[in-house]
Design an enzyme around this catalytic site. Sequence first.
Site, PDB file in Angstrom:
ATOM      1  CB  SER A  70       1.810  -3.341 -11.642  1.00 19.16           C
ATOM      2  OG  SER A  70       2.305  -2.406 -10.719  1.00 19.16           O
ATOM      3  CG  ASP A 121       7.410  -7.578  -7.282  1.00 15.68           C
ATOM      4  OD1 ASP A 121       7.486  -6.693  -6.411  1.00 15.68           O
ATOM      5  OD2 ASP A 121       6.430  -7.713  -8.039  1.00 15.68           O
ATOM      6  CG  HIS A 147       6.482  -4.611  -9.762  1.00 13.79           C
ATOM      7  ND1 HIS A 147       5.662  -5.268  -8.867  1.00 13.79           N
ATOM      8  CD2 HIS A 147       5.706  -3.696 -10.394  1.00 13.79           C
ATOM      9  CE1 HIS A 147       4.437  -4.758  -8.939  1.00 13.79           C
ATOM     10  NE2 HIS A 147       4.432  -3.810  -9.853  1.00 13.79           N
TER      11      HIS A 147
END
Length: 186
Positions: A70, A121, A147
């Site tokens: 991320s 996601d 995610h």
Amino acid sequence: LLHGQRYTSNTWVDLGTLTTLSAAGIRAVAVDLPSYGDSGPRHDHESDADFTKALIEALHLDRPTLIAPSMSGKYAIPLVLEYPEVVNGWVAVAPVGATKIFNDVWEGLELATLVVWGQNDRMGEAGAKYLQHIPGAQSFTVPNVGHACYLEATDIFHREILRFMVSIGTGGGTTTTATVAGGRRR
């Protein structure tokens, strides 16, 4: 091991990732990025690529495989594009920023890469489509998760990163956590 925006190096400890990698003979180092966990803010004027390269050098890591989920794409993406020779491979876990780079740039990257994202996601899936332009990139969609797929399906995540890391020859040693203070190891 870098971390996402809501997490720290302790995430990898709590998930057992450091233990899992160490048990497989892989030296694992988890760091707190600047202003996260026990790390202070950055007080340098380096680019994110230069900062990450200096961090790898300060930790005496010899061509590590960089695991970056991320938000840590902010550090990983510039590093792999500017200094791919510094790392042995890259595990890109739904990295933020991948869609800002043109496909022809990704097509020119020569680096063993595993692209991972959760099935639910959409942001990770969008980034993965760009990263799949890296020649030879492997990809894995973690089923039925979002995610933070490594939190929701840790065993599957561990299995896939181990498979990838062994396939590219990652290894060597013990686990460590490191705190970054003002851009330097503490």
